[in-house]
Structure formats: C-alpha cells, structure tokens
Enzyme design. Sequence first.
Site, PDB file in Angstrom:
ATOM      1  N   TYR A  35     -12.794  -5.152   6.724  1.00 57.80           N
ATOM      2  CA  TYR A  35     -12.313  -5.471   5.379  1.00 57.80           C
ATOM      3  C   TYR A  35     -13.203  -6.525   4.720  1.00 57.80           C
ATOM      4  O   TYR A  35     -13.517  -6.438   3.533  1.00 57.80           O
ATOM      5  CB  TYR A  35     -10.864  -5.963   5.461  1.00 57.80           C
ATOM      6  N   LYS A  60      -1.260  -9.725  -7.518  1.00 54.30           N
ATOM      7  CA  LYS A  60      -0.418  -9.852  -8.729  1.00 54.30           C
ATOM      8  C   LYS A  60       0.714 -10.852  -8.475  1.00 54.30           C
ATOM      9  O   LYS A  60       1.351 -10.807  -7.421  1.00 54.30           O
ATOM     10  CB  LYS A  60       0.203  -8.498  -9.083  1.00 54.30           C
ATOM     11  N   GLU A  77      -3.967 -11.782  17.393  1.00 47.84           N
ATOM     12  CA  GLU A  77      -4.514 -11.426  16.082  1.00 47.84           C
ATOM     13  C   GLU A  77      -3.466 -10.629  15.315  1.00 47.84           C
ATOM     14  O   GLU A  77      -2.979  -9.594  15.783  1.00 47.84           O
ATOM     15  CB  GLU A  77      -5.827 -10.637  16.187  1.00 47.84           C
ATOM     16  N   ASP A 131      -3.363  -8.784   3.644  1.00 50.41           N
ATOM     17  CA  ASP A 131      -3.191  -8.152   2.324  1.00 50.41           C
ATOM     18  C   ASP A 131      -2.980  -9.244   1.275  1.00 50.41           C
ATOM     19  O   ASP A 131      -2.071 -10.060   1.408  1.00 50.41           O
ATOM     20  CB  ASP A 131      -1.992  -7.208   2.358  1.00 50.41           C
TER      21      ASP A 131
END
Length: 222
Positions: free
Chosen positions: A204, A132, A54, A128
């Site tokens: 998350y 942008k 992982e 993550d």
Amino acid sequence: MEPHALRTYGRVKGRPLRAGKAALLETLAPRLAIPAGPFDPRALTPAAGEVWLEIGFGGGEHLAGQAERRIDVLMLGVEPFLNGVASLLRHVDQRGLANVRVLQGDARELVGRLAAASLDRVFILFPDPWPKTRHHKRRLMQPDFIAALARAVRSGGRLRFATDWRDYAAWTLERLSASPDWVWMAERADDWRGPPGDHLTTRYERKALGDTAPIFLDFARR
Ligand SMILES: C[S@@+](CC[C@H](N)C(=O)[O-])C[C@H]1O[C@@H](n2cnc3c(N)ncnc32)[C@H](O)[C@@H]1O
C-alpha cells in the site's frame, strides 16, 4: 467476525483465489490459526523470544519479512481481507516460516482477548485512512482501541503507526499523546519523516495514494 457496529475496513473478499492460495487456506491456515477465546501468545513463544503483532497486514509482505529476519519472534497477524490472508500464507509457505500465527478477523476483537502485557511490539502500517470527515469514526485509532492496545502491550513495548495521510498522522499523534499509556519516541523530525531503519516497504505504501510522504510514528508503552 463483526462484534463492532462500525467497520474500519473495506472488502473482506476480493477476486476468486487461485488454486494454490485456496489450497493453502485449507491446509496451512488451520495450522497457523489463532484460537478463539482468551489467548496468551507467550505460551507459543520460543524461549526468551518476543511476541509482535501486525494489524491489517494487507498482502503480508511486511509481516513475513519481519518474521524471516527475526526467527526468535512470534509474529501474529490479524487481517479481515481473505485475499490478504491467503497472500500471507503464500509468503509463509515459500519462505518456510515457523514463527507466524494468523487470524482472519478484526483486530479490535483479537486485542480484547489477548492476555494483558503479552505483546512486545505492534505494527499498524497504513491503516484505512477514511479521509472524509463523516468517516473519521471508522478510523481504527479511536481512544477505546488505543486503551485496549495499551492493556495488551507490556511496559516498554513498542507501537509503530505509519500513514501517508497528513491528517491521520495528526489525529493519531493527538490521541496517543492524550493517552497516559504511550510516549512518542521521536527526538528530531527525521525520526518521523522517513522510514525507520528496520522498516520494510509495504504494498500500500508503494501506491502512494495519500497526500504526504509516509509518516512513521513510534511509541513506547509506559
Ligand atoms: C490500506 S490497507 C494497508 C495494508 C498493509 N498494511 C500495507 O501497508 O500494504 C489497510 C488494511 O487494514 C485492514 N484493516 C482495516 N480494519 C482492520 C481491523 N479492524 N482489523 C484488522 N485489519 C484491519 C484492511 O483490511 C486493509 O488490509
């Protein structure tokens, strides 16, 4: 810990650790450590077992949950965030898991030194997103890394990628489809729209910070 010029992650350290977690870093972490240099995890695998990795396990609840379900699998984890590593150690300690190995570091460094075809399965869950455009180059799923993963995963092995950012799902699908090494397993929309049967919800994921419901992309190594 940073051979790559561009970081794909944010912080490597958060709030000061409570005494219990700090102690686990002293006592348990060295026993679970993935050694430096070329690494063949199959040497540590129980007979006939598999090796799963992982990447970016965050608080470690998914990794620990899978390790608990599948004691025949050696679960490797790599995560640069110290507090995340400490949190995984607490899960390992509380659940008495003997099939987990951990590296605090960058997956790109670890994957590059794994023996060829030594992994049966890889999870990259809610990496993550770097939404942008000018940050897209920081996304983990770059062609070089996708090729490095393919080298480390055996033929027929699996990769699960999940995100709740629509654009990152499309980005990943595009790059993995362009690779000669991976085949997308989905046969119908329900295969990617909802969590697969063996998924465990991550911390998350629960925060639902993205712009879509979670998308799960399962690939097989050719
Ligand atoms: C958004 S969090 C998701 C954490 C966890 N998978 C979950 O779903 O709760 C992304 C994680 O990936 C880790 N990460 C980012 N780049 C990484 C890299 N190059 N190697 C390993 N982990 C990385 C970050 O430190 C962070 O913990």
